[in-house]
Design an enzyme around this catalytic site. Sequence first.
Site, PDB file in Angstrom:
ATOM      1  N   GLN A 271       0.840  -1.200   0.000  1.00 51.41           N
ATOM      2  CA  GLN A 271       0.000   0.000   0.000  1.00 51.41           C
ATOM      3  C   GLN A 271       0.869   1.242   0.000  1.00 51.41           C
ATOM      4  O   GLN A 271       1.979   1.240   0.512  1.00 51.41           O
ATOM      5  CB  GLN A 271      -0.962  -0.003   1.180  1.00 51.41           C
ATOM      6  CG  GLN A 271      -0.303  -0.006   2.536  1.00 51.41           C
ATOM      7  CD  GLN A 271      -1.286  -0.278   3.659  1.00 51.41           C
ATOM      8  OE1 GLN A 271      -2.212  -1.068   3.513  1.00 51.41           O
ATOM      9  NE2 GLN A 271      -1.108   0.393   4.785  1.00 51.41           N
ATOM     10  N   GLY A 272       0.331   2.275  -0.616  1.00 51.28           N
ATOM     11  CA  GLY A 272       1.017   3.549  -0.677  1.00 51.28           C
ATOM     12  C   GLY A 272       0.031   4.667  -0.399  1.00 51.28           C
ATOM     13  O   GLY A 272      -1.183   4.479  -0.508  1.00 51.28           O
ATOM     14  N   TYR A 273       0.557   5.806  -0.055  1.00 56.78           N
ATOM     15  CA  TYR A 273      -0.274   6.944   0.350  1.00 56.78           C
ATOM     16  C   TYR A 273      -0.155   8.074  -0.655  1.00 56.78           C
ATOM     17  O   TYR A 273       0.923   8.623  -0.863  1.00 56.78           O
ATOM     18  CB  TYR A 273       0.120   7.402   1.760  1.00 56.78           C
ATOM     19  CG  TYR A 273      -0.252   6.332   2.756  1.00 56.78           C
ATOM     20  CD1 TYR A 273      -1.505   6.330   3.348  1.00 56.78           C
ATOM     21  CD2 TYR A 273       0.602   5.277   3.018  1.00 56.78           C
ATOM     22  CE1 TYR A 273      -1.883   5.318   4.197  1.00 56.78           C
ATOM     23  CE2 TYR A 273       0.238   4.259   3.870  1.00 56.78           C
ATOM     24  CZ  TYR A 273      -1.006   4.286   4.464  1.00 56.78           C
ATOM     25  OH  TYR A 273      -1.388   3.262   5.297  1.00 56.78           O
ATOM     26  N   ILE A 274      -1.281   8.394  -1.278  1.00 53.75           N
ATOM     27  CA  ILE A 274      -1.358   9.558  -2.157  1.00 53.75           C
ATOM     28  C   ILE A 274      -1.287  10.813  -1.301  1.00 53.75           C
ATOM     29  O   ILE A 274      -0.720  11.823  -1.696  1.00 53.75           O
ATOM     30  CB  ILE A 274      -2.645   9.513  -3.004  1.00 53.75           C
ATOM     31  CG1 ILE A 274      -2.565   8.330  -3.974  1.00 53.75           C
ATOM     32  CG2 ILE A 274      -2.878  10.818  -3.740  1.00 53.75           C
ATOM     33  CD1 ILE A 274      -3.837   8.055  -4.739  1.00 53.75           C
TER      34      ILE A 274
ATOM     35  N   GLU B 131       3.085   9.124  -2.399  1.00 51.99           N
ATOM     36  CA  GLU B 131       4.170   9.845  -1.735  1.00 51.99           C
ATOM     37  C   GLU B 131       4.920   8.880  -0.827  1.00 51.99           C
ATOM     38  O   GLU B 131       4.342   7.936  -0.316  1.00 51.99           O
ATOM     39  CB  GLU B 131       3.601  10.970  -0.851  1.00 51.99           C
ATOM     40  CG  GLU B 131       2.790  12.012  -1.572  1.00 51.99           C
ATOM     41  CD  GLU B 131       2.190  13.041  -0.616  1.00 51.99           C
ATOM     42  OE1 GLU B 131       2.251  12.852   0.611  1.00 51.99           O
ATOM     43  OE2 GLU B 131       1.648  14.025  -1.112  1.00 51.99           O
TER      44      GLU B 131
END
Length: 151
Positions: free
Chosen positions: A25-28, A75
């Site tokens: 998972q990644g965070y916009i 990000e």
Amino acid sequence: MEIERKFLVKELPDLNIYPHKRIVQGYISTDPVIRVRQMGDTYCVCLKSQGHMIREEFELSITKEQCDALWPKVENSPVEKTRYFISLDHNLIAELDVYQGHLNGLLTVEVEFDSSVDAANFIPPSWFGEDITHDNRYKNNHLSVYGIPTT
């Protein structure tokens, strides 16, 4: 509404007997929290409100192609982990996360509840460690930016 408590792990149970899924998972955005996640062969975008034990959460299923299109907007470092699903008493499920990548060595476990009363009355199993529900440093969006807390 998501009601959950989060703990460090004092002692790992035998993981060979539990179902598990790989998560990337990644965070916009980390504030507000906007997350893109692949869990096994499913994909979603999730928005989470501020808070600790009780937070609003909105999750939208997306396709792999949509996830791939959103991924360049991420990000900081992605969070990579394997999540094990462990049955507990009272029909509860412990979601044990074994982190990889830049978070290698970190172990956390979360339990979701139907009510804040159930969450407050929960007695963790002996293999659970310190309660980190209210420690922002262990939220995945924070981990993606700052890594494993040093203290």
